[in-house]
Design a protein around this motif. Structure first.
Motif, PDB file in Angstrom:
ATOM      1  N   VAL A 189       0.879  -1.171   0.000  1.00 45.07           N
ATOM      2  CA  VAL A 189       0.000   0.000   0.000  1.00 45.07           C
ATOM      3  C   VAL A 189       0.916   1.220   0.000  1.00 45.07           C
ATOM      4  O   VAL A 189       1.319   1.725   1.038  1.00 45.07           O
ATOM      5  CB  VAL A 189      -0.950  -0.004   1.218  1.00 45.07           C
ATOM      6  CG1 VAL A 189      -1.783   1.257   1.256  1.00 45.07           C
ATOM      7  CG2 VAL A 189      -1.839  -1.225   1.182  1.00 45.07           C
ATOM      8  N   ARG A 241       2.383   4.754  -2.685  1.00 40.15           N
ATOM      9  CA  ARG A 241       2.148   5.604  -3.852  1.00 40.15           C
ATOM     10  C   ARG A 241       2.648   4.904  -5.116  1.00 40.15           C
ATOM     11  O   ARG A 241       2.022   4.986  -6.168  1.00 40.15           O
ATOM     12  CB  ARG A 241       2.847   6.942  -3.649  1.00 40.15           C
ATOM     13  CG  ARG A 241       2.749   7.870  -4.852  1.00 40.15           C
ATOM     14  CD  ARG A 241       1.331   8.065  -5.283  1.00 40.15           C
ATOM     15  NE  ARG A 241       0.832   9.317  -4.804  1.00 40.15           N
ATOM     16  CZ  ARG A 241      -0.312   9.848  -5.190  1.00 40.15           C
ATOM     17  NH1 ARG A 241      -1.094   9.204  -6.037  1.00 40.15           N
ATOM     18  NH2 ARG A 241      -0.718  10.974  -4.713  1.00 40.15           N
ATOM     19  N   TYR A 292       0.091   2.291  -6.097  1.00 39.13           N
ATOM     20  CA  TYR A 292      -1.116   2.997  -6.558  1.00 39.13           C
ATOM     21  C   TYR A 292      -0.918   3.508  -7.991  1.00 39.13           C
ATOM     22  O   TYR A 292      -1.818   3.407  -8.824  1.00 39.13           O
ATOM     23  CB  TYR A 292      -1.436   4.149  -5.609  1.00 39.13           C
ATOM     24  CG  TYR A 292      -2.651   4.944  -6.008  1.00 39.13           C
ATOM     25  CD1 TYR A 292      -3.923   4.483  -5.692  1.00 39.13           C
ATOM     26  CD2 TYR A 292      -2.526   6.138  -6.704  1.00 39.13           C
ATOM     27  CE1 TYR A 292      -5.052   5.203  -6.058  1.00 39.13           C
ATOM     28  CE2 TYR A 292      -3.649   6.861  -7.070  1.00 39.13           C
ATOM     29  CZ  TYR A 292      -4.908   6.397  -6.752  1.00 39.13           C
ATOM     30  OH  TYR A 292      -6.020   7.111  -7.123  1.00 39.13           O
ATOM     31  N   ILE A 319      -5.771   1.777  -0.096  1.00 35.53           N
ATOM     32  CA  ILE A 319      -6.131   1.886  -1.503  1.00 35.53           C
ATOM     33  C   ILE A 319      -7.463   1.177  -1.654  1.00 35.53           C
ATOM     34  O   ILE A 319      -7.634   0.060  -1.172  1.00 35.53           O
ATOM     35  CB  ILE A 319      -5.069   1.245  -2.412  1.00 35.53           C
ATOM     36  CG1 ILE A 319      -3.744   2.015  -2.293  1.00 35.53           C
ATOM     37  CG2 ILE A 319      -5.552   1.202  -3.861  1.00 35.53           C
ATOM     38  CD1 ILE A 319      -2.577   1.372  -3.020  1.00 35.53           C
ATOM     39  N   HIS A 361      -7.272   6.531  -3.055  1.00 34.43           N
ATOM     40  CA  HIS A 361      -6.373   6.231  -1.942  1.00 34.43           C
ATOM     41  C   HIS A 361      -6.635   7.208  -0.807  1.00 34.43           C
ATOM     42  O   HIS A 361      -7.245   8.258  -1.003  1.00 34.43           O
ATOM     43  CB  HIS A 361      -4.902   6.287  -2.364  1.00 34.43           C
ATOM     44  CG  HIS A 361      -4.438   7.663  -2.704  1.00 34.43           C
ATOM     45  ND1 HIS A 361      -4.008   8.565  -1.764  1.00 34.43           N
ATOM     46  CD2 HIS A 361      -4.353   8.294  -3.892  1.00 34.43           C
ATOM     47  CE1 HIS A 361      -3.659   9.679  -2.336  1.00 34.43           C
ATOM     48  NE2 HIS A 361      -3.867   9.561  -3.638  1.00 34.43           N
ATOM     49  N   LEU A 369      -1.678   8.410   1.166  1.00 36.90           N
ATOM     50  CA  LEU A 369      -0.457   7.793   0.604  1.00 36.90           C
ATOM     51  C   LEU A 369       0.647   8.818   0.513  1.00 36.90           C
ATOM     52  O   LEU A 369       0.472   9.945   0.272  1.00 36.90           O
ATOM     53  CB  LEU A 369      -0.716   7.217  -0.784  1.00 36.90           C
ATOM     54  CG  LEU A 369      -1.557   5.963  -0.852  1.00 36.90           C
ATOM     55  CD1 LEU A 369      -1.641   5.473  -2.280  1.00 36.90           C
ATOM     56  CD2 LEU A 369      -1.005   4.864   0.033  1.00 36.90           C
TER      57      LEU A 369
END
Length: 78
Positions: free
Chosen positions: A17, A19, A22, A61, A75, A78
């Protein structure tokens, strides 16, 4: 020893989890493709071909699927 394994699994989930993970998500990805990036979801709910899955807790997320394809993703922190 069992607690160490559980802690390792939990730590592995949290590290996905991010950035960076994502940013790998895209509309129309299959659920299997999302799971290849994020691992297994911590929770999922839905019906009639629509599902929402969440990875993480406070920092998370969230991915919405229609017919097992990404229709949206968001999200938090993040």
């Amino acid at each position: 020893m069992g607690k160490a394994v559980v802690a390792g699994v939990a730590a592995g989930r949290c590290s996905r989890v991010s950035r960076e993970s994502y940013d790998q998500l895209a509309l129309a990805m299959s659920r299997a493709e999302v799971e290849a990036v994020l691992g297994r979801a911590d929770s999922c709910s839905g019906s009639l071909g629509i599902a929402t899955c969440i990875w993480g807790d406070d920092t998370h997320i969230k991915v919405g699927f229609t017919a097992d394809r990404v229709m949206l993703f968001t999200h938090k922190e993040l």
